[in-house]
Structures are given as structure tokens and as C-alpha cells.
Design an enzyme around this catalytic site. Structure first.
Site, mmCIF file in Angstrom:
data_model
loop_
_atom_site.group_PDB
_atom_site.id
_atom_site.type_symbol
_atom_site.label_atom_id
_atom_site.label_comp_id
_atom_site.label_asym_id
_atom_site.label_seq_id
_atom_site.Cartn_x
_atom_site.Cartn_y
_atom_site.Cartn_z
ATOM 1 N N ASN A 227 6.226 16.974 24.491
ATOM 2 C CA ASN A 227 6.580 16.072 23.854
ATOM 3 C C ASN A 227 7.892 15.399 24.273
ATOM 4 O O ASN A 227 8.556 15.814 24.973
ATOM 5 C CB ASN A 227 6.595 16.250 22.290
ATOM 6 C CG ASN A 227 7.753 17.349 21.730
ATOM 7 O OD1 ASN A 227 8.625 16.944 21.880
ATOM 8 N ND2 ASN A 227 6.968 18.466 21.472
ATOM 9 N N ALA A 291 13.297 21.546 15.906
ATOM 10 C CA ALA A 291 12.548 21.501 17.095
ATOM 11 C C ALA A 291 11.206 20.815 17.101
ATOM 12 O O ALA A 291 10.386 20.656 15.911
ATOM 13 C CB ALA A 291 12.074 22.803 17.489
ATOM 14 N N ASP A 295 1.915 21.329 18.563
ATOM 15 C CA ASP A 295 1.073 22.089 17.357
ATOM 16 C C ASP A 295 -0.092 22.869 18.029
ATOM 17 O O ASP A 295 -0.467 23.597 17.539
ATOM 18 C CB ASP A 295 0.655 20.745 16.838
ATOM 19 C CG ASP A 295 1.473 20.157 15.455
ATOM 20 O OD1 ASP A 295 2.532 21.005 15.110
ATOM 21 O OD2 ASP A 295 1.318 18.934 15.412
ATOM 22 N N LYS A 305 -3.976 26.658 39.726
ATOM 23 C CA LYS A 305 -3.622 25.285 39.594
ATOM 24 C C LYS A 305 -5.214 24.857 39.174
ATOM 25 O O LYS A 305 -6.056 25.054 40.052
ATOM 26 C CB LYS A 305 -3.201 24.530 40.591
ATOM 27 C CG LYS A 305 -2.843 23.020 40.395
ATOM 28 C CD LYS A 305 -2.194 22.368 41.524
ATOM 29 C CE LYS A 305 -2.011 20.735 41.277
ATOM 30 N NZ LYS A 305 -1.884 20.134 42.472
ATOM 31 N N ASP A 323 3.283 28.038 12.904
ATOM 32 C CA ASP A 323 4.155 27.297 12.310
ATOM 33 C C ASP A 323 5.408 27.979 12.114
ATOM 34 O O ASP A 323 5.393 28.815 11.163
ATOM 35 C CB ASP A 323 3.630 26.758 11.265
ATOM 36 C CG ASP A 323 4.422 25.630 10.520
ATOM 37 O OD1 ASP A 323 5.761 25.696 10.523
ATOM 38 O OD2 ASP A 323 3.940 24.370 10.052
ATOM 39 N N ILE A 324 6.582 27.759 12.893
ATOM 40 C CA ILE A 324 7.790 28.535 12.635
ATOM 41 C C ILE A 324 8.450 28.057 11.498
ATOM 42 O O ILE A 324 9.081 29.128 10.873
ATOM 43 C CB ILE A 324 8.776 27.961 13.969
ATOM 44 C CG1 ILE A 324 8.021 28.344 15.083
ATOM 45 C CG2 ILE A 324 9.953 28.890 13.974
ATOM 46 C CD1 ILE A 324 8.528 27.941 16.516
ATOM 47 N N PHE A 342 12.135 19.153 9.463
ATOM 48 C CA PHE A 342 12.184 17.991 9.678
ATOM 49 C C PHE A 342 10.763 17.454 9.795
ATOM 50 O O PHE A 342 9.701 17.937 9.874
ATOM 51 C CB PHE A 342 12.544 17.523 11.135
ATOM 52 C CG PHE A 342 14.046 17.545 11.177
ATOM 53 C CD1 PHE A 342 14.889 18.896 11.172
ATOM 54 C CD2 PHE A 342 14.864 16.406 11.564
ATOM 55 C CE1 PHE A 342 16.348 18.526 11.167
ATOM 56 C CE2 PHE A 342 16.060 16.077 11.520
ATOM 57 C CZ PHE A 342 17.020 17.217 11.405
ATOM 58 N N LYS A 356 4.724 17.693 3.150
ATOM 59 C CA LYS A 356 5.152 18.745 4.099
ATOM 60 C C LYS A 356 6.172 19.734 3.454
ATOM 61 O O LYS A 356 5.979 21.070 3.952
ATOM 62 C CB LYS A 356 5.853 18.282 5.113
ATOM 63 C CG LYS A 356 5.643 18.800 6.653
ATOM 64 C CD LYS A 356 6.044 17.812 7.711
ATOM 65 C CE LYS A 356 4.697 17.181 8.180
ATOM 66 N NZ LYS A 356 4.885 16.187 9.222
HETATM 67 N N1 CTP Z 1 7.411 22.941 13.047
HETATM 68 C C1 CTP Z 1 7.369 24.220 13.435
HETATM 69 N N2 CTP Z 1 6.353 24.901 13.869
HETATM 70 C C2 CTP Z 1 5.270 24.187 14.267
HETATM 71 C C3 CTP Z 1 5.177 22.968 13.761
HETATM 72 C C4 CTP Z 1 6.329 22.255 13.290
HETATM 73 O O1 CTP Z 1 8.413 25.022 13.039
HETATM 74 N N3 CTP Z 1 4.061 24.853 15.271
HETATM 75 C C5 CTP Z 1 8.167 22.315 12.165
HETATM 76 C C6 CTP Z 1 9.200 21.315 12.910
HETATM 77 O O2 CTP Z 1 10.363 22.152 13.478
HETATM 78 C C7 CTP Z 1 9.719 20.543 11.586
HETATM 79 C C8 CTP Z 1 8.488 20.526 10.685
HETATM 80 O O3 CTP Z 1 7.774 21.669 11.057
HETATM 81 O O4 CTP Z 1 10.698 20.920 11.127
HETATM 82 C C9 CTP Z 1 7.450 19.342 10.933
HETATM 83 O O5 CTP Z 1 6.980 19.195 12.089
HETATM 84 P P1 CTP Z 1 5.760 18.199 12.211
HETATM 85 O O6 CTP Z 1 5.170 18.470 13.622
HETATM 86 O O7 CTP Z 1 6.229 16.950 11.970
HETATM 87 O O8 CTP Z 1 4.825 18.568 11.300
HETATM 88 P P2 CTP Z 1 3.178 19.250 11.205
HETATM 89 O O9 CTP Z 1 3.203 20.555 10.437
HETATM 90 O O10 CTP Z 1 2.939 19.475 12.796
HETATM 91 O O11 CTP Z 1 2.316 18.254 10.657
HETATM 92 P P3 CTP Z 1 1.519 16.788 11.333
HETATM 93 O O12 CTP Z 1 1.563 16.860 12.710
HETATM 94 O O13 CTP Z 1 0.092 16.846 10.480
HETATM 95 O O14 CTP Z 1 2.564 15.807 10.820
#
Ligand code: CTP
Length: 418
Positions: A227, A291, A295, A305, A323-324, A342, A356
Site C-alpha cells: 500500500n 502501520a 488486510d 514466479k 489484526d495487530i 489509526f 473502529k
Molecule cells: N491494523 C492492524 N492490523 C491489521 C489491520 C489494521 O494493526 N491487520 C491497525 C492499523 O495499524 C490502524 C488500524 O488498525 O491502527 C486501522 O486500520 P484500517 O486498515 O484503517 O482499518 P481496518 O480494520 O482494516 O478496517 P477497514 O479496512 O474496513 O476500514
């Protein structure tokens, strides 16, 4: 509110003081300016007044200025005095105690810390007279913010370029109460303060982990899912936490940024690696998950490859990454006192961020609107801090300023909890 008296003297670098004023105001400083006669040859009092939001002072013998805000009061009401840019002439006057204009009279009458950021032609800088004068000024107690080397406005190359605005701001903040508030020593090598460094109240310090940057999820040996995160915001938060005495572990995905100073850094690539590194860094008092974790990852990354299939569609099976943030915020044994996430949103910022926060069990969410690609990679950020009490919109500011403001909040939160 911290009060800064900025003296702008006659150097081509005077225009850079306008950026300095803007950055200081972003950090909630009240900036009053003295523009010397020489300084006013390069920039106008009107631009200084507009940016600082205060009247500009210039004349020692102005009946109006002296009755409204005399040179003594200007220095008494300041927390710190900054001369930027400091011309060779002004430095010479300081070294010899001249007081024949408002700037020099204020400097002589000052009972405050004085920071001096010289800017001049390389030969003037090198001249033994300038160096002698600087040593004298430093011996009298001023802090010198050294100029950098490079191509100068006069076309010559050498030392004499005004220090970067960010470095001047840092030196100013180091000399001010942010560091005292956290009870730590000003860490800038530029400062010679003797204050002792000790972390947050009741000893024991505080430990923090910060995640930053993107994650890369391997598809095959040459491709990955990634990303647009640059890591600038997360790295700035790690640096700001270290600045106030935190014991900081930064866990970062691949970025082009150098490791911040004073921070332990774990370089990772994928979300799974990031999670493992976070687990290893526990226990901590504060976790900031900045970070942009991918997802998804490929269900089975190929060791070979992948080849095109003659125009036929190719499916890539994805599975969700752990989800960390959620993991840390729901940790059964080692949940940090404060867990901050964030939220990058393109619509319904406040509502989505609040959801969230609840869903992930985070304490705070720093929400930003990333619609139109206006934040990723940029040096600035515009965020809303979402807590249990609701959302608080912060004005647009640099990512460093967001980091410092957030760290001020973190410090006061942990102080209350300890
Ligand atoms: N985050 C995380 N681990 C993941 C995904 C997200 O720790 N696998 C954390 C990011 O570091 C950030 C927060 O979750 O602090 C929000 O991430 P975001 O991608 O915006 O939210 P999602 O939970 O992925 O929800 P959505 O994509 O549906 O908005």
C-alpha cells in the site's frame, strides 16, 4: 502557550523566518517578532505580523512601541529568545554588548535563554572575527544553532546556510517546557543544558511500541501486495516518544526512511512478522499502531514466479491477516495502558473511526481523511483524535507536529494512570 521572542536580522535568509513562525504557531507557540532595520530590507513587517498574529516591533525609540510593549517587557514576557537569522553584524554587536537598536537592547536586557541561528556568506562565517564573536556569545550563555553547508544565496558554496527550520524548532522546543514537563533533559546535541534526564513520574520510565509503514505480502518471488504508506507519521511518533524519554521499539514495514535516533528498530516485511515482533516487544505501557497493515495476504505465496496465462483471467486467493491493533488491545495478559490506532478513511470519518475504536477495543483512534490521496507520502497531516469522549479535530500541521501533540497527550495520560 509558550512565548517566543524571535529576532529577525538582516540576512537574505530572513524569508525563512516566515516558515519558522508558521511552524512554531503550529506547535501552539505565541511568537512575537523584532524585525531589525536590516531584516526589514528583506521581508516586510506586514508579512511577519500576518504570520505571527502579533504586532511587529522594530524601533527602539518608537513612542508607540515603547509605551505598548517596551524592550524590557518584550524579553520578560518571552520564555525563550531566538535570533534567526543572526547576521554577522548582529552577532558582533551581541559579542560586544551593543544596545543601539531594539534587537540589541532587548538581547542585552534579556534574562532568558537565547538561541542564535547564524546565516551569512561562507567567508564571513569563516572569518576569525565572526568565529571569535560567536565563541564570546556562546560563553555568555547563548546556544548556537550552527549553519549548514551548501550553495548560498550569493552563489558561493560553503558553510553559512541558516539551519533547517525543523532543526531550529526542535532546538527551541528542547529549551522549552515540553521536555521539562516530561521531566527529561533536552536531548538536542545543540543544547548544553544541565537538566537531568529521568523519564515519567515515579521512576521506572515508560515503554512504547510503535508500528509504522506498510506491510508487503508476498505473492511470488517478485511480486507483493502493498500500500501507499510512507511510514512518515509512525516514524515521527517513535522519534517524539524517544525525545520525551520513552524506551521505544519501532516495528516497521519496508519504507525509504532512515531509522529514527534513540529508538530500537525491528524491520519486518509482512503482517505476520509485524505481529510476532510486537509480541516480542511486550510488555509496554503504550502501543501506537500507525502501520498500514495489509488486510490480506495471498493464501499460498508461490515459490515460483507466476506466469501469464495467455490472456486468461488469473485468480489470486487471499486470506485475512491478523489484526495487530486488535490483538494488542485485547491482549489477555499484557494489554498496554494505552492502545492507539489509526483510521484511514475516505468517508464518514468520525463515525467510522468511533466504530473502529470500539470494535478493536482501542483507547484512542487517530483518524485521517485519505480521500483524494492527500495524506499518503505527504509531509502534512490533518487528523481527528477520537477518544471515548468524542472527536477532537486538529488543524492541518506537519506530521512531526502531529507526533509531538500526540506525545504530549500520551505523557499526560500515563502520568494520570501511574
Ligand atoms: N491494523 C492492524 N492490523 C491489521 C489491520 C489494521 O494493526 N491487520 C491497525 C492499523 O495499524 C490502524 C488500524 O488498525 O491502527 C486501522 O486500520 P484500517 O486498515 O484503517 O482499518 P481496518 O480494520 O482494516 O478496517 P477497514 O479496512 O474496513 O476500514
Amino acid at each position: 502557550m509558550r512565548n517566543i521572542l524571535l529576532i529577525i536580522s538582516g540576512s537574505i535568509a530572513a524569508y525563512k523566518s516566515l516558515d519558522l513562525i508558521r511552524r512554531l504557531r503550529e506547535r501552539e507557540c505565541n511568537v512575537r517578532c523584532i524585525l531589525t532595520k536590516g531584516g526589514a530590507e528583506f521581508i516586510t513587517p506586514l508579512s511577519v505580523a500576518s504570520l505571527s498574529g502579533n504586532p511587529v516591533y522594530g524601533d527602539l525609540f518608537s513612542l508607540k512601541d515603547e509605551t505598548e510593549m517596551g524592550h524590557i517587557r518584550l524579553t520578560r514576557e518571552a520564555d525563550v529568545i531566538v535570533v534567526a537569522p543572526a547576521s554577522a553584524d548582529l552577532i558582533a554587536k551581541m559579542a560586544h554588548g551593543f544596545a543601539d537598536d531594539l534587537a540589541t537592547a532587548a538581547l542585552l536586557a534579556s534574562d532568558k535563554k537565547i538561541l542564535v541561528a547564524p546565516a551569512m556568506n561562507a567567508q564571513m562565517w569563516k572569518h576569525p572575527a565572526t568565529q571569535r564573536n560567536l565563541r564570546r556569545v556562546e560563553k555568555d550563555g547563548a546556544v548556537i544553532i550552527p549553519p549548514s553547508a551548501g550553495s548560498l544565496a550569493c552563489g558561493e558554496i560553503g558553510a553559512g546556510r541558516l539551519a533547517e527550520a525543523g532543526d531550529i524548532v526542535k532546538a527551541i522546543l528542547d529549551s522549552l517546557s515540553l521536555r521539562e514537563m516530561a521531566g527529561v533533559k533536552a536531548s538536542s546535541a545543540l543544547l548544553s543544558s544541565g537538566a537531568s534526564r529521568h523519564p515519567l513520574p515515579e521512576g521506572g520510565g515508560f515503554k512504547a511500541l510503535v508500528t509504522s509503514g506498510p506491510t508487503h505480502e508476498s505473492i511470488d518471488p517478485v511480486r507483493y501486495l502493498g500500500n501507499r504508506s510512507s511510514g512518515k507519521q509512525g516514524h515521527a511518533i517513535a522519534a517524539a516518544l524517544a525525545e520525551v524519554g520513552g524506551d521505544v521499539t519501532l516495528i516497521t514495514g519496508p519504507t525509504a526512511l532512515p531509522d529514527p535516533e534513540g529508538v530500537r528498530v525491528a524491520h519486518v516485511t509482512s503482517a505476520s512478522e509485524m505481529l510476532a515482533a510486537c509480541e516480542k516487544a511486550l510488555p509496554v505501557n503504550v502501543a501506537v499502531c500507525a502501520a498500514a497493515v495489509s488486510d490480506w495476504r495471498a493464501e499460498a505465496a508461490s515459490v515460483r514466479k507466476l506466469k501469464k496465462r495467455g490472456g486468461a483471467a488469473t485468480a489470486l486467493a487471499l486470506v485475512e491477516n491478523p489484526d495487530i491493533l486488535g490483538h494488542l488491545a485485547n491482549h489477555p495478559k499484557k494489554r498496554p495502558i494505552l492502545v492507539i490506532g489509526f483510521a484511514a478513511e475516505t468517508e464518514n470519518l468520525l463515525k467510522n473511526a468511533a466504530t473502529k475504536r470500539k470494535n478493536k477495543n482501542a483507547d484512542w483512534i487517530v483518524a485521517n481523511d485519505v480521500s483524494g490521496g492527500k495524506i499518503f507520502g505527504s509531509d502534512n497531516n490533518e487528523v481527528t483524535l477520537v477518544t471515548a469522549k468524542g472527536g477532537e479535530e486538529w488543524p492541518r500541521m506537519s506530521k512531526e507536529a502531529v507526533a509531538e501533540k500526540l506525545v504530549e497527550r500520551i505523557v499526560s495520560y500515563i502520568r494520570k494512570k501511574k
